[in-house]
Write an enzyme that holds these catalytic residues in place. Sequence first.
Site: not given
Length: 172
Positions: A65, A67, A95, A98
């Site tokens: 992701h 992040e 999410c 993260c």
Amino acid sequence: MILQKQIVEKGKLEVDYYFMGLALQKAREAFDNGEVPVGAVIVQGDRILGSGYNLVEARRDITAHAEMEAIRHSQLLLGDWRLDSTTLYVTKEPCMMCWGAIFLSRIERVVFGISDPKQQNFSFFKDFFSEKKKPLIVPGVRSEESLELIRKFFFILRNKKRELPLRNIGIS
């Protein structure tokens, strides 16, 4: 006292607007590469430590992701897993995975563009973190631009699926 606080807040908003613009640039890179358009930038003071965009499809890695990429780059640059006194700018609300990485890496502030109504993480995490360890959460910065990019991506994705020839899905 109030005026000084307003000046500081206005200055912070301008800084947040600027760095969210950099996160949006990373989101556009994700879009251009066929990834869900989410971008992230981590800043310490006025220094960019790391940035990233979604690479889940390219790497076939669910942890890639935006992040997580920005966190990895920042930790490599600092030579430490602790990201004290940093701000994460991300175009879409993190999410659960993260948020866990944000919490464990000690990121001080999280500024994001749009919320994810399917996940509702923001409401969960603002109550979950202890007051001493909770990052300051600033939602809604440049949300219109973030939302427009996400909508455009999924509109194109849905229309591409409709255009697939029937033979490609095993129907004659």
